[in-house]
Enzyme design. Structure first.
Site, PDB file in Angstrom:
ATOM      1  N   GLU A   1     -15.118  -5.482   6.506  1.00  0.00           N
ATOM      2  CA  GLU A   1     -14.083  -5.834   7.539  1.00  0.00           C
ATOM      3  C   GLU A   1     -14.415  -7.413   7.824  1.00  0.00           C
ATOM      4  O   GLU A   1     -15.482  -7.866   8.172  1.00  0.00           O
ATOM      5  CB  GLU A   1     -14.043  -5.259   8.596  1.00  0.00           C
ATOM      6  CG  GLU A   1     -13.038  -3.926   8.616  1.00  0.00           C
ATOM      7  CD  GLU A   1     -12.763  -3.380   9.971  1.00  0.00           C
ATOM      8  OE1 GLU A   1     -12.949  -3.942  10.859  1.00  0.00           O
ATOM      9  OE2 GLU A   1     -12.033  -2.328   9.981  1.00  0.00           O
TER      10      GLU A   1
ATOM     11  N   GLU B   1      -3.764   8.294  19.036  1.00  0.00           N
ATOM     12  CA  GLU B   1      -4.274   9.706  18.910  1.00  0.00           C
ATOM     13  C   GLU B   1      -5.234   9.987  17.894  1.00  0.00           C
ATOM     14  O   GLU B   1      -6.353  10.540  18.045  1.00  0.00           O
ATOM     15  CB  GLU B   1      -3.204  10.578  19.010  1.00  0.00           C
ATOM     16  CG  GLU B   1      -2.275  10.583  19.966  1.00  0.00           C
ATOM     17  CD  GLU B   1      -1.283   9.154  20.230  1.00  0.00           C
ATOM     18  OE1 GLU B   1      -0.990   8.880  19.025  1.00  0.00           O
ATOM     19  OE2 GLU B   1      -0.875   8.879  21.121  1.00  0.00           O
TER      20      GLU B   1
ATOM     21  N   SER C   1       1.596   6.266   2.727  1.00  0.00           N
ATOM     22  CA  SER C   1       2.381   7.448   3.436  1.00  0.00           C
ATOM     23  C   SER C   1       3.507   7.804   2.659  1.00  0.00           C
ATOM     24  O   SER C   1       3.924   7.285   1.830  1.00  0.00           O
ATOM     25  CB  SER C   1       2.689   6.612   5.005  1.00  0.00           C
ATOM     26  OG  SER C   1       1.659   6.108   5.544  1.00  0.00           O
TER      27      SER C   1
ATOM     28  N   GLN D   1       0.789  -1.119   0.101  1.00  0.00           N
ATOM     29  CA  GLN D   1       0.015  -0.019  -0.089  1.00  0.00           C
ATOM     30  C   GLN D   1       0.907   1.178   0.002  1.00  0.00           C
ATOM     31  O   GLN D   1       1.588   1.549   0.991  1.00  0.00           O
ATOM     32  CB  GLN D   1      -0.858  -0.057   1.345  1.00  0.00           C
ATOM     33  CG  GLN D   1      -1.874   1.158   1.524  1.00  0.00           C
ATOM     34  CD  GLN D   1      -2.364   1.193   2.851  1.00  0.00           C
ATOM     35  OE1 GLN D   1      -3.425   0.218   2.707  1.00  0.00           O
ATOM     36  NE2 GLN D   1      -2.336   1.705   3.814  1.00  0.00           N
TER      37      GLN D   1
ATOM     38  N   SER E   1       5.015  -1.379   3.863  1.00  0.00           N
ATOM     39  CA  SER E   1       5.213  -2.929   4.351  1.00  0.00           C
ATOM     40  C   SER E   1       5.053  -3.560   3.135  1.00  0.00           C
ATOM     41  O   SER E   1       4.309  -3.610   2.117  1.00  0.00           O
ATOM     42  CB  SER E   1       4.062  -3.246   5.331  1.00  0.00           C
ATOM     43  OG  SER E   1       4.136  -2.320   6.316  1.00  0.00           O
TER      44      SER E   1
HETATM   45  C1  LIG Z   1       5.277  -0.853  10.988  1.00  0.00           C
HETATM   46  C2  LIG Z   1       4.682   0.014  10.164  1.00  0.00           C
HETATM   47  C3  LIG Z   1       4.275  -0.062   8.970  1.00  0.00           C
HETATM   48  C4  LIG Z   1       3.490   0.694   7.833  1.00  0.00           C
HETATM   49  N1  LIG Z   1       2.915   0.293   6.673  1.00  0.00           N
HETATM   50  C5  LIG Z   1       2.650   1.106   5.931  1.00  0.00           C
HETATM   51  C6  LIG Z   1       2.123   0.662   4.691  1.00  0.00           C
HETATM   52  O1  LIG Z   1       2.376  -0.271   4.290  1.00  0.00           O
HETATM   53  N2  LIG Z   1       1.713   1.662   3.877  1.00  0.00           N
HETATM   54  C7  LIG Z   1       1.394   3.126   4.239  1.00  0.00           C
HETATM   55  O2  LIG Z   1       0.985   3.784   3.394  1.00  0.00           O
HETATM   56  N3  LIG Z   1       1.811   3.522   5.436  1.00  0.00           N
HETATM   57  C8  LIG Z   1       2.449   2.386   6.305  1.00  0.00           C
HETATM   58  N4  LIG Z   1       2.920   2.839   7.518  1.00  0.00           N
HETATM   59  C9  LIG Z   1       2.746   4.071   7.898  1.00  0.00           C
HETATM   60  C10 LIG Z   1       1.734   4.497   8.945  1.00  0.00           C
HETATM   61  O3  LIG Z   1       0.494   4.615   8.331  1.00  0.00           O
HETATM   62  C11 LIG Z   1       1.862   5.894   9.599  1.00  0.00           C
HETATM   63  O4  LIG Z   1       3.159   5.680  10.191  1.00  0.00           O
HETATM   64  C12 LIG Z   1       1.012   6.718  10.360  1.00  0.00           C
HETATM   65  O5  LIG Z   1       0.025   6.974   9.805  1.00  0.00           O
HETATM   66  C13 LIG Z   1       1.580   7.918  11.315  1.00  0.00           C
HETATM   67  O6  LIG Z   1       2.106   8.531  10.464  1.00  0.00           O
HETATM   68  P1  LIG Z   1       3.691   9.269  10.672  1.00  0.00           P
HETATM   69  O7  LIG Z   1       4.487   8.008  11.026  1.00  0.00           O
HETATM   70  O8  LIG Z   1       4.110  10.316   9.750  1.00  0.00           O
HETATM   71  O9  LIG Z   1       3.372   9.841  12.013  1.00  0.00           O
HETATM   72  P2  LIG Z   1       2.924  11.405  12.497  1.00  0.00           P
HETATM   73  O10 LIG Z   1       1.575  11.500  11.620  1.00  0.00           O
HETATM   74  O11 LIG Z   1       4.040  12.431  12.095  1.00  0.00           O
HETATM   75  O12 LIG Z   1       2.471  11.560  13.890  1.00  0.00           O
HETATM   76  C14 LIG Z   1       3.329  11.600  14.843  1.00  0.00           C
HETATM   77  C15 LIG Z   1       2.872  11.676  16.325  1.00  0.00           C
HETATM   78  O13 LIG Z   1       1.928  12.667  16.129  1.00  0.00           O
HETATM   79  C16 LIG Z   1       0.577  12.174  16.469  1.00  0.00           C
HETATM   80  N5  LIG Z   1      -0.193  13.130  15.643  1.00  0.00           N
HETATM   81  C17 LIG Z   1      -0.344  13.144  14.489  1.00  0.00           C
HETATM   82  N6  LIG Z   1      -1.318  14.098  14.015  1.00  0.00           N
HETATM   83  C18 LIG Z   1      -2.149  13.994  15.107  1.00  0.00           C
HETATM   84  C19 LIG Z   1      -3.361  14.808  15.312  1.00  0.00           C
HETATM   85  N7  LIG Z   1      -3.879  15.456  14.472  1.00  0.00           N
HETATM   86  N8  LIG Z   1      -3.862  14.617  16.811  1.00  0.00           N
HETATM   87  C20 LIG Z   1      -3.298  14.027  17.700  1.00  0.00           C
HETATM   88  N9  LIG Z   1      -2.137  13.536  17.609  1.00  0.00           N
HETATM   89  C21 LIG Z   1      -1.339  13.646  16.229  1.00  0.00           C
HETATM   90  C22 LIG Z   1       0.651  10.776  16.113  1.00  0.00           C
HETATM   91  O14 LIG Z   1      -0.688  10.002  16.760  1.00  0.00           O
HETATM   92  C23 LIG Z   1       1.854  10.337  16.327  1.00  0.00           C
HETATM   93  O15 LIG Z   1       1.957   9.881  17.779  1.00  0.00           O
HETATM   94  C24 LIG Z   1       3.353   2.064   8.367  1.00  0.00           C
HETATM   95  C25 LIG Z   1       3.800   2.424   9.651  1.00  0.00           C
HETATM   96  C26 LIG Z   1       4.621   1.408  10.434  1.00  0.00           C
HETATM   97  C27 LIG Z   1       5.079   1.872  11.799  1.00  0.00           C
END
Ligand SMILES: Cc1cc2nc3c(=O)[nH]c(=O)nc-3n(C[C@H](O)[C@H](O)[C@H](O)COP(=O)(O)OP(=O)(O)OC[C@H]3O[C@@H](n4cnc5c(N)ncnc54)[C@H](O)[C@@H]3O)c2cc1C
Length: 733
Positions: free
Chosen positions: A600, A718, A485, A482, A517
């Protein structure tokens, strides 16, 4: 979603709520505090008796309606929600205990009295000691505080007779009851003080079944706690929607929203735990033991905490005598205390979980026999085929194999999909199929990311796209990833900047994706890209199917905190995607990216991948646990409690769906609760390792370090709390 899941129970709940509103408004209760404290019955008791709600559970020949513990729990929840005063709860507990005894000796007469409206209490704690006397026994001592004792017409007592319990009944005189200052101002509390009380043989009672007694008490206390939670949640949400500070409703502040969302999560779990305990009444003793302890461990602390949070969200006004919040908080403290120490229930649940697990199946062995036979035949045939699938040592699903092909062709890889891909199976059919897989120790195949790609294609794809991708994915010939991100677009996914430019015969995609992933193993990807920069960000996105072997796709593995490499950076440099691989229309991307809840897959097992009770049990049994056995068993109790709460939530949402209830809130609650349960359970498991936790031996610590992999799926905690606060509770943005 309150306890009732069917129309009859909803009608009962509505009737009780109506009666409470008419006969026990809180102004009236407040005016009667002094009378209530000494055990005078309030007017509403007469109405409860007149409508038969005091005797729902008693046999008809004793004046009852022969209903079960679930019906009593439905009533208790509503009475808790309206803070109805008086003797209903201690009385129905007393008469439930009696109703489960053999009707010899005084039992039948007592049940007649309860059927006619007598009030009661059970004195079962320590403090009373019996000695053998000439014509029976004498009892002396003072009990601990007992809810509903002052004013009770009939009391069932347990005294200690040389280490054995002696059960009897008595009609207390005023002199034998010391009235206490109760924390709950709506119900009396007192101690039974006996000094040489003579128990004639005619007053003797058979010993009640201890598991059943715990179950009845805890299920009803938990149901009241769920009612308290629900009042506290609604009161707080209403208040924070309207109260303005810093020129905004305080409900728009995220700290307030997250508190309110957690109140909903705790309310739903309290309700599920109470419901689960009530439904255990007809089940074997081991099930009753598990469900009773779980109700005490989950629902009663939730009642206290949610009522407390209500007080804090109301600010100063919540702390005033005049506001009703403290009355509910007091009720919650009263019922949690009545059940005994929380730690003790953790210990008891841990003990029960050493040898048993709660059964959450909801279809009997006799259900859908034709389907069962058909599935059994296919599975028996599949088991006999060579197991030639190729498995990844990472997160990717298994690839191909003759067994898998047979399962796909017979609709058993995704039975909930419509034909020809699945069997159009509803919850009951899915449960039967899951049962047949489990009987053979055969894991139901998963397509991993395909689990949410395929439903999107089923609903929004063209017939050509469905034919091209769905069958091969189910057969394990296509593995998906997918590409959503991006470095600048995580939680705020709609801000992504990967661009799709229209070219002859298709689109050209350029940009960078991250955390993808399985991209290094995937054949195809779903990819969100921006096709229009001139419209608001959610509207300019489109949903593409990208061949991961296309020219311009560059996958670079990233190493995770665990040391493994299962996610990647993916660079797209002028990648050509033909028109046939755009799903729906340009600009529909956001709509498609939102997973359709109705598709789901049923998740009935609800075992946690991290910190599961099974792992804690295994640690205790293997002798690799550094903690004292008692402490470890308490951890087992807590982890089992979380797992059971999640399973109860799951089961309720499945049954709710089968009754056409709106279970949208349930799904968000499950996601948050599951994430918290995995986090806390896994942390607790590591704490049992002691110095062994300094190494990676045994896999528990590396599992804990790998937690984010399960916590971030579908959005962080969150983000889920934001969803609950804004979309479920309707708090302002
Ligand atoms: C193991 C793993 C596998 C993944 N696999 C995929 C995949 O296959 N495909 C894909 O597209 N993505 C994937 N992801 C990405 C995942 O969807 C994102 O990590 C997730 O959506 C969070 O985005 P970010 O890492 O940029 O964190 P950020 O969005 O930068 O968030 C950082 C922190 O800020 C908090 N935060 C952000 N915005 C808000 C808000 N509005 N209110 C309160 N708190 C907030 C978050 O909760 C988090 O604690 C994967 C992530 C992981 C860890």
């Amino acid at each position: 979603m309150p306890i009732p899941l069917d129309d009859d129970h909803r009608a009962l709940a509505d009737a009780v709520a109506g009666l409470a509103a008419r006969y026990a408004p809180l102004e009236k209760t407040r005016a009667a505090f002094a009378d209530l404290a000494v055990g005078k019955t309030p007017d509403v008791w007469g109405e409860l008796v007149a409508t038969g709600l005091h005797a729902l559970h008693l046999p008809e020949h004793h004046g009852g309606s022969a209903a079960g513990l679930t019906e009593l729990a439905v009533v208790a929840e509503q009475l808790g929600n309206a803070l109805v005063p008086g003797p209903w709860l201690p009385t129905v507990i007393t008469s439930s205990v009696l109703a489960a005894l053999p009707t010899e000796g005084p039992v039948a007469g007592l049940l007649d009295e309860f059927g006619a409206g007598a009030t009661g209490a059970v004195v079962a704690g320590p403090g009373l000691v019996a000695t053998t006397a000439d014509a029976g026994w004498t009892v002396a001592g003072t009990s601990g505080p007992v809810l509903g004792l002052p004013g009770a017409d009939r009391v069932i007592v347990r005294a200690d007779l040389g280490g054995e319990p002696l059960w009897f009944h008595l009609t207390p005189s005023g002199a034998e009851v010391d009235i206490a200052d109760g924390v709950d101002l709506t119900r009396p509390v007192g101690m039974l003080r006996l000094d040489g009380h003579v128990v004639e043989p005619g007053a003797m009672l058979p010993a009640p079944d201890a598991d059943r007694l715990d179950l009845v008490v805890n299920a009803l206390l938990a149901a009241e706690a769920a009612g308290v939670c629900s009042w506290a949640l609604h009161t707080a949400v209403e208040y924070v929607r309207n109260r303005v500070q810093f020129d905004r409703p305080i409900g728009s502040f995220q700290a307030v929203q997250h508190k309110a969302a957690m109140m909903l999560v705790r309310t739903e779990t309290a309700c599920a735990a109470a419901w689960d305990a009530a439904r255990a009444a007809e089940q074997p003793a081991d099930q009753q033991r598990l469900a009773a302890a779980q109700a005490a461990l989950t629902a009663l602390p939730a009642g206290v905490d949610v009522a407390y949070e209500c007080v804090t969200l109301l600010g100063g006004v919540g702390f005033t005598w005049e506001h009703d919040a403290h009355l509910y908080w007091r009720r919650a403290v009263g019922i949690a205390s009545a059940a005994g120490p929380e730690d003790g229930w953790a210990r008891r649940l841990g003990d029960a979980a050493l040898t048993g697990t709660r059964d959450y199946s909801f279809v009997g062995e006799q259900a859908l026999p034709e389907l069962r036979a058909r599935v059994a035949a296919v599975l028996d045939e599949a088991v006999a085929l060579p197991d030639d699938a190729v498995r990844s040592d990472g997160w990717a699903p298994e690839r191909g194999g003759s067994r898998r092909a047979r399962l796909a062709e017979t609709g058993l890889v995704a039975p909930h999909y419509p034909a020809p891909y699945g069997l159009g199976a509803g919850p009951e059919e899915q449960a039967v199929i899951a049962d047949e897989f489990a009987r053979r120790g055969f894991a139901q195949p998963t397509t991993v990311i395909g689990e949410w790609v395929l439903p999107t294609l089923l609903v929004h794809g063209t017939e050509e796209q469905r034919q091209r991708f769905i069958g091969p994915t189910l057969r394990g010939e296509i593995v998906w990833c997918q590409l959503f991100s991006e470095p600048g677009a995580g939680s705020d996914l709609a801000s992504l900047v990967t661009r799709a430019r229209k070219v002859e015969g298709g689109w050209s995609l350029s940009g960078q994706k991250v955390w993808t992933s399985m991209a290094h193993e995937a054949d195809w990807a779903v990819c969100l890209a921006r096709t229009d920069r001139d419209v608001p960000k959610h509207r300019g996105l489109s949903y593409f199917l990208v061949d991961m072997r296309s020219e311009g796709v560059d996958v670079r593995p990233l190493r995770q905190a665990t040391g493994r490499s299962e996610f990647n950076e993916v660079f797209l440099d002028d990648v050509f995607v033909p028109d046939a691989c755009l799903v729906a229309e340009p600009g529909d991307g956001w709509r498609l990216a939102v997973t359709t809840l109705s598709n789901e897959r049923l998740n009935m097992g609800a075992t946690l991948s991290h910190g599961s009770a099974a792992r804690v049990r295994e640690l205790i049994e293997s002798g690799r646990c550094a903690a004292q056995r008692d402490d470890a068993i308490r951890v087992l109790g807590h982890n089992t409690g979380r797992e059971m709460a999640l399973s109860a939530l799951n089961l309720r949402s499945v049954l709710g769906r089968m009754s056409n209830l709106d279970v949208g809130a349930e799904i968000s609650v499950q996601k948050v609760f599951s994430a918290i349960a995995q986090r806390d359970g896994s942390r607790a498991l590591v704490s049992l390792l002691g110095p062994a936790g300094t190494t990676l031996d045994g896999g528990h610590v590396v599992d804990y370090i790998g937690l984010p992999a399960v916590l971030f799926g579908g959005g962080t905690i969150e983000i889920q709390l934001n969803v609950i606060a804004q979309r479920v509770l309707g708090l302002p943005r």
